[in-house]
Scaffold this active site. Structure first.
Site, PDB file in Angstrom:
ATOM      1  N   ARG B  22       0.832  -1.191   0.000  1.00 36.91           N
ATOM      2  CA  ARG B  22       0.000   0.000   0.000  1.00 36.91           C
ATOM      3  C   ARG B  22       0.879   1.258   0.000  1.00 36.91           C
ATOM      4  NH1 ARG B  22      -1.012   2.344   5.068  1.00 36.91           N
ATOM      5  NH2 ARG B  22       0.176   1.360   6.736  1.00 36.91           N
ATOM      6  N   THR B  23       0.262   2.365  -0.405  1.00 39.38           N
ATOM      7  CA  THR B  23       1.008   3.609  -0.511  1.00 39.38           C
ATOM      8  C   THR B  23       1.365   4.148   0.871  1.00 39.38           C
ATOM      9  OG1 THR B  23      -0.264   4.178  -2.473  1.00 39.38           O
ATOM     10  CG2 THR B  23       0.951   5.944  -1.432  1.00 39.38           C
ATOM     11  N   LEU B  24       2.641   4.378   1.099  1.00 34.23           N
ATOM     12  CA  LEU B  24       3.059   4.947   2.380  1.00 34.23           C
ATOM     13  C   LEU B  24       3.529   6.388   2.229  1.00 34.23           C
ATOM     14  CD1 LEU B  24       5.010   1.864   3.727  1.00 34.23           C
ATOM     15  CD2 LEU B  24       2.794   2.665   4.489  1.00 34.23           C
ATOM     16  N   ASN B 126      -4.946   2.941   1.827  1.00 38.74           N
ATOM     17  CA  ASN B 126      -4.117   2.810   0.636  1.00 38.74           C
ATOM     18  C   ASN B 126      -4.469   3.931  -0.345  1.00 38.74           C
ATOM     19  OD1 ASN B 126      -2.414   1.889  -1.313  1.00 38.74           O
ATOM     20  ND2 ASN B 126      -3.760   0.240  -2.010  1.00 38.74           N
ATOM     21  N   PRO B 127      -4.161   5.170   0.050  1.00 40.06           N
ATOM     22  CA  PRO B 127      -4.664   6.311  -0.734  1.00 40.06           C
ATOM     23  C   PRO B 127      -3.944   6.494  -2.062  1.00 40.06           C
ATOM     24  CG  PRO B 127      -3.172   7.070   0.980  1.00 40.06           C
ATOM     25  CD  PRO B 127      -3.328   5.606   1.186  1.00 40.06           C
TER      26      PRO B 127
END
Lengths: 328, 245
Positions: B22-24, B126-127
């Site tokens: 996921r996007t961090l 998870n934007p």
């Protein structure tokens, strides 16, 4: 149409290229009571005949609001129609939620038609037995569509389906060219006149029909009895001996018949309970002359098997026979 | 022939290994977008820079794209996520066109669709690491809205993302008015972009201005703004502080 060897299931073609089960499903639409739709450039009116099973019951709801800008009138198996209306409402609201915009009625009818088509091509399903007149607004104005069990859909200026709809169609065929530019009031009047045609001589009363309208700047809603009756009064002379039945002509099936079986009853502010023997007997006494030799055997004439006879069987000893007490 | 089975580590909130999926944090980012409504529609401005942390790595990134017939999307934040969003919208527009029924998606519908996407991704931790600006015109009505990476969404007469919120919006609040002409609109946007150029270190002097009207979308060729560095204080910066450099 007669029975033949190709009509057992929907996935069998006849040698002449017909699917008989689908055609039989369209027959079911003709059995339902009439539904009529007409449109002008800016409004759509849907009307239907309120036919009840018997004098005792209420009529079924045949016109449904799908969204502020879409309404549907059905004819045929109302159960199938109700399920499809629920599907339409769900499609409309999901679209509205994601896009914050009303779903185009032209796209909704395609979804509906595709759903109906599935049932004509699966051996474990049957076609929906209901025809739907879908009226709605879209960017290009007001539209009226007819969806049939075969999965086809057509756009109409005016249409009628159900029993004796041919009479309404004949009336509409004479007048449809003027509908495009009709005012809202004239459109409503034409719808009610078309309903009258399907009644074939029976006097038209507002309790016999349900009328709904939607249009530019006017969300879908039902017309109330008074409004309908006023329109009827402009062209129909009501004979003296028929009282104006204000009635429940509105499509509210639920409210019509609260259960009153046997010795029990319920009502507003009155929870369900059984009526005792004395009370029942008092009512009977108001219309029945009780012969002297039969002591008041509280009549359990009603449908409550269990409660109606709490241990008061065999009477107060006045009976000639020995009546065995009932086993509870 | 071998297949690699994608590893499903499940819920990224409870399982640390799933974090790799996921996007961090963002990697290649675009800076501000500034947009205003004007007489004939909407005007939007952005520069063409893509920063890799503090390095100004890419200098030819178009951060504004036309969507369908009636909308224009501008994005700041992670460039790869912007490209992913363009793929989603491409599919949306394609399906809309396939209906071939005279109806088409307007800016309001696109804006709300994006709001749903951004908010749902945020709920899954998870934007899509972007702030999006959506402008458009349909049936004579102008529309301008914004969606952030956490799904906050609203409409306004003028919007800006990133540094633009702090540097451009005060200017717009004072100087924007309804029915700006095209020339005045461009002048106003250039004023905002010039301030951003001076003060935002991730801004570069290569910008595009896009316009959307009832007729459609046009994105200008890239050009640069004139800047002035001969202020007296810049010439002798340590004049007021002896001993400093």
């Amino acid at each position: 149409m007669f029975r033949n060897q190709y009509d057992t299931d929907v996935t069998t073609w006849s040698p002449t290229g017909r699917l008989f089960q689908v055609e039989y499903a369209m027959e079911a639409v003709k059995q339902g009571s009439a539904a009529i739709g007409l449109r002008s450039r800016s409004h759509v009116v849907l009307a239907c005949v309120n036919k009840a099973q018997s004098e005792l019951s209420s009529h079924q709801k045949k016109i449904f609001k799908v969204d502020d800008h879409i309404g549907v009138a059905i004819a045929g198996l109302t159960a199938d129609g109700r399920v499809l209306s629920r599907y339409m409402r769900s499609e409309a609201i999901n679209h509205s939620f994601t896009y914050e915009s009303p779903l185009h009625v032209g796209r909704l009818v395609v979804h509906l038609a595709d759903k109906a088509q599935v049932c004509t091509q699966r051996s474990w399903k049957r076609p929906y037995g209901v025809g739907l007149l879908v009226g709605g607004l879209d960017e290009s104005g007001a539209h009226l569509y007819y969806n049939c069990p075969s999965g086809n859909y057509f756009e109409y200026q005016a249409f009628a389906i159900g029993s004796r709809s041919q009479a309404a169609k004949t009336y509409l065929e004479r007048r449809f060219e003027s509908f495009g530019d009709s005012s809202r009031e004239d459109l409503i009047k034409d719808a009610i006149l078309a309903v009258r045609e399907t009644l074939q001589g029976e006097t038209l009363k507002s309790s016999l029909c349900t009328v709904s309208v939607l249009g530019v700047g006017e969300p879908f809603h039902f017309l109330d009895q008074e409004t309908i009756q006023k329109v009827i009064d402009t062209f129909e002379k009501v004979p003296e001996d028929e009282e104006g039945e204000a009635g429940e002509g509105e499509a509210e099936a639920a409210a019509a018949a609260p259960a009153e079986q046997g010795g029990g009853g319920a009502g507003v502010g009155e929870p369900f309970h059984f009526l005792d023997q004395e009370t029942i007997q008092k009512v009977i006494d108001t219309f029945e002359k009780v012969p002297e030799d039969e002591e008041g055997e509280a009549g359990e004439g009603e449908a409550e098997a269990a409660a109606a006879a709490p241990a008061e069987q065999g009477g107060g000893g006045a009976g000639d026979q020995d009546v065995a007490p009932m086993e509870m | 022939m071998t297949f690699t089975i994608p590893i499903d580590n499940g819920d990224s909130v409870k399982n640390a290994e799933a974090d790799s999926q996921r996007t961090l944090y963002p990697y290649v980012t675009g800076t501000s977008i500034v947009a205003i409504k004007y007489k004939d529609g909407v005007l939007m401005a952005s520069d063409m820079g893509g920063s890799y942390g503090s390095t100004l790595r890419y200098k030819n990134i178009e951060r504004m794209k036309a969507i369908g017939k009636h909308s224009l999307l501008g994005a700041s934040g992670e460039i790869s996520d912007f490209q992913e969003i363009l793929r989603y919208l491409d599919e949306l527009v394609l399906n809309d066109n396939m209906w071939d029924d005279g109806n088409s998606l307007g800016p309001k519908e696109v804006h709300n669709y994006l709001t749903r996407v951004m908010y749902n991704r945020r709920n899954k931790f998870n934007p899509l690491w972007n702030t999006l600006v959506l402008g458009g015109v349909k049936n004579g009505e102008s529309y301008l809205g914004m969606v952030s990476m956490i799904g906050v969404s609203f409409e306004d007469n003028h919007v800006a993302t990133g540094f633009g919120n702090h540097l451009a919006r005060p200017i717009l609040r004072d100087e924007w008015h309804a029915d700006l002409s095209f020339e005045d609109g461009v002048k106003l946007l250039e004023k905002c972009m010039r301030v951003l150029l001076y003060r935002d270190r991730s801004a570069i002097n290569k910008l595009q201005i896009a316009k959307i009207t009832e007729e459609g979308v046009t994105v200008s060729q890239p050009y640069s703004l004139k800047t002035f560095w001969e202020f007296k204080a810049f010439n002798n910066p340590t004049a007021g502080a002896e001993g400093s450099w």
